[in-house]
Design a protein around this motif. Structure first.
Motif, mmCIF file in Angstrom:
data_model
loop_
_atom_site.group_PDB
_atom_site.id
_atom_site.type_symbol
_atom_site.label_atom_id
_atom_site.label_comp_id
_atom_site.label_asym_id
_atom_site.label_seq_id
_atom_site.Cartn_x
_atom_site.Cartn_y
_atom_site.Cartn_z
ATOM 1 N N PRO A 200 0.810 -1.308 0.066
ATOM 2 C CA PRO A 200 -0.027 -0.052 -0.055
ATOM 3 C C PRO A 200 0.759 1.272 0.156
ATOM 4 N N THR B 144 -4.083 4.474 -0.566
ATOM 5 C CA THR B 144 -3.487 3.170 -0.310
ATOM 6 C C THR B 144 -3.991 2.190 -1.249
ATOM 7 N N GLU B 145 -5.424 2.254 -1.592
ATOM 8 C CA GLU B 145 -5.939 1.156 -2.589
ATOM 9 C C GLU B 145 -5.190 1.565 -4.025
ATOM 10 N N SER C 40 -2.165 2.429 -4.789
ATOM 11 C CA SER C 40 -0.965 1.623 -4.506
ATOM 12 C C SER C 40 -1.237 0.084 -4.663
ATOM 13 N N PHE C 41 -2.052 -0.287 -3.651
ATOM 14 C CA PHE C 41 -2.139 -1.755 -3.789
ATOM 15 C C PHE C 41 -2.629 -2.370 -5.012
ATOM 16 N N GLU D 31 -5.881 7.142 3.671
ATOM 17 C CA GLU D 31 -6.793 6.194 3.773
ATOM 18 C C GLU D 31 -8.296 6.567 3.701
#
Length: 604
Positions: A313, A364-365, A367-368, A457
């Motif tokens: 993330p 973060t999503e 990134s993931f 986030e």
């Protein structure tokens, strides 16, 4: 999980006394016009009766499954002049029955006709390859030293790579392990090669292709960038560094490596000042990666799994924070001034605020999910995704401004990078997301729970002016007068095609779809270049009739236009900045705010 075959099931032989295998590759290109690299893998002291070989499916630094095995052909295995049986276990996995022989030679060819920083390219002018896209790895023996010998098609071709050369063998290079081999691309051909010293260390710039560049100022500015970035971390953590630059038509990109980087840029992109500055940003970005990502890297990227996606993330920090610095470093190197710097930020913020997906996807999503989203855009991507590069750099800007405002410019994001380097990078110990946050909070001196929850986030709108105001700046929207329709149109194959329909727009409500062919507004022909001006003929809340082809069927829809949507934003100074704001501005950008106000025509 790969289905186990009968041959794989017998891979249990581990003798107590076994010799360490010696691994070497030969890369030839006898007919470069065919775009085929001829690879020979020789293994001395074959480790077991079953030999497993795999080709990586991706390359570190480029988070997409590339399926490099699709370019492999003519696979054969020989030992003592006899062929050995082999089996294809999966898309990138070959298994060889060695019959307990001590030496084996694997031959294969790789088709190489894709010029990018993450693939392979071979033609009559040069050969370029990435290790992940070319070299089969010997499973369970990736930590063994590796020797690579290059056989150019003629004596005029030279070889450039960051690997150390074998003094006893011509065009032969040594890698300490497979990871190092993958991390060391090769340029082979008649490229220009320029040597220069920075801070007592040797550097090389290899340039393939013609262009309108001037080498002296380029090397001078690259040297400045190297020095500025070294100042942040206190050192240059390598013995030698190589820049590989490919000049092509309209290409742009880069890929970082530990002791080198690959760059591709438009061949005539150096005379125009803005294009030249963009090139320097590319240099600054990829060079910064030798710290951030190659040595300071997430724990989940500490050990590469070349057979599947490696999730984290933290790409917003790996790539986004690096993008923040690629705008800042040329300013510190005096390649451009504060006016250009803030103008660049205005463009980045404009791009961000014109991306509806910022309200949908968490940072973060983003990134993931890089593996399935960022590099695989579709017609709805702009509505549902946000780039971790783009939002990551903007969040990094806000963090930098917040730290500076809290500590009167005595601390900054530089301190975060230095602490990350000291704690994780020097020893190459992977960090967790919590450890990254802990260091940011330590430098800030504040609990960042709310910041994280809202902006990293969460999807709350970024409060730009809250962070710009302490520096005497504000973000303002340019006035927009065109009624809002909500489509993007491009001319493709002689047709004007709708390429994007914005969520919540009048166009979406009327049922217009991506890939529809735009024909007319209120019965009068329209094309992509005329759309904006034609819409200015109407007022918000007017109803217009749009004619188009949908799946080859002629359709007409009625659209109620909306109020104009802001499309451009500018960072400007506030009226009458206070002494503290003036001090903050000059401490941040190294120039008085009055100079910036004069240059932008705001101050008189």
């Amino acid at each position: 999980m790969t289905k186990v075959t009968e041959a794989r099931a017998h891979h249990t032989y581990h003798p107590v006394e076994e010799s360490v295998p010696q691994i070497s590759y030969q890369v030839a290109m006898s007919q470069p016009e065919t775009h085929l690299f001829e690879v020979t893998l020789h293994i001395h002291n074959v480790p077991s009766p079953i030999l497993d070989l795999k080709l990586p499916i991706w390359t570190p630094g480029s988070y997409l499954v590339r399926e490099y095995a699709k370019h492999l052909q003519d696979f054969t295995v020989v030992a003592v002049n006899q062929s050995l049986p082999w089996y294809k276990i999966s898309k990138n996995h070959w298994q060889v029955k060695t019959n307990n022989i001590t030496e084996a030679t694997i031959n294969y060819r790789i088709f190489a006709n894709e010029l990018s920083v993450r693939t392979n390219h071979l033609d009559s002018s040069h050969g370029y390859f990435n290790g992940a896209a070319l070299f089969l790895r010997v499973i369970d023996w990736e930590k063994q030293p590796i020797q690579v010998t290059i056989i150019p098609p003629n004596k005029k071709w030279q070889v450039t790579t960051a690997l150390s050369s074998d003094a006893n063998k011509n065009n032969t290079f040594l890698a300490s392990d497979f990871d190092t081999l993958v991390d060391s691309p090769f340029e082979i051909g008649i490229h220009q090669l320029h040597h220069f010293q920075v801070m007592g260390k040797p550097h090389e710039l290899a340039i393939w292709g013609e262009g309108n560049f001037q080498i002296k100022p380029i090397i001078a500015d690259i040297s400045k960038i190297i020095e500025v970035e070294a100042t942040i971390f206190g050192e240059l953590p390598y013995d030698r560094y190589v820049f590989l630059l490919h000049l092509f038509s309209q290409a742009y990109g880069g890929l970082e490596h530990k002791n080198s980087c690959s760059l591709i840029y438009q061949r005539f992109g150096f005379r125009n000042r803005q294009k030249y500055e963009r090139f320097m940003q590319l240099i600054a970005h990829e060079f910064f990666h030798l710290w951030n990502v190659k040595r300071i890297r997430p724990q989940s990227l500490e050990i590469y799994d070349y057979d599947q996606e490696n999730y984290t993330p933290c790409l917003w920090f790996c790539e986004g924070t690096t993008s923040f610095y690629d705008l800042l470093i040329p300013l510190r190197a005096k390649i451009y001034n504060a006016n250009s710097f803030l103008h660049n930020w205005s463009k980045e913020i404009t791009r961000f605020l014109n991306t509806p997906g910022r309200k949908v996807q968490l940072l973060t999503e983003s990134s993931f999910d890089a593996w399935i989203k960022l590099y695989r855009p579709h017609a709805h991507s702009h509505n549902s995704q946000i780039s971790y590069y783009l939002k990551g750099e903007i969040v990094s800007l806000l963090l930098d401004l917040y730290i500076r405002a809290q500590h009167q410019n005595q601390r900054s994001l530089d301190d975060v990078m230095l602490q990350m380097w000291e704690k994780f990078g020097k020893q190459e110990i992977g960090y967790t997301p919590d450890q990254l946050r802990e260091i940011i909070e330590t430098v800030t001196g504040q609990d960042l729970n709310e910041f994280y929850q809202k902006y990293i986030e969460g999807t709350e709108e970024l409060p730009f002016n809250q962070y710009l105001e302490p520096f005497g700046l504000q973000l303002v929207a340019d006035k927009e007068t065109t009624p809002f329709l909500g489509i993007t149109v491009s001319h493709k194959h002689g047709k004007d095609i709708v390429t994007f329909v914005e969520s919540g727009s009048p166009a979406e409500a009327a049922g217009i779809n991506a890939e529809d062919e735009l024909l007319a507004i209120n019965g009068l022909r329209i094309n992509d270049n005329q759309l904006s001006e034609r819409l200015k003929e109407y007022q918000p809340h007017d109803t217009i009739q749009i004619s188009l082809f949908h799946h080859d069927k002629l359709c007409s829809v009625h659209v109620i236009l909306d109020e104009p949507h802001t499309r451009n934003y500018q960072i400007v100074t506030i009226e009458n900045p206070s002494p503290i704001q003036k001090d903050n501005f000059s401490g941040w950008l190294g120039t008085p705010i009055t100079d910036f106000m004069t240059e932008t025509g705001i101050y008189s």
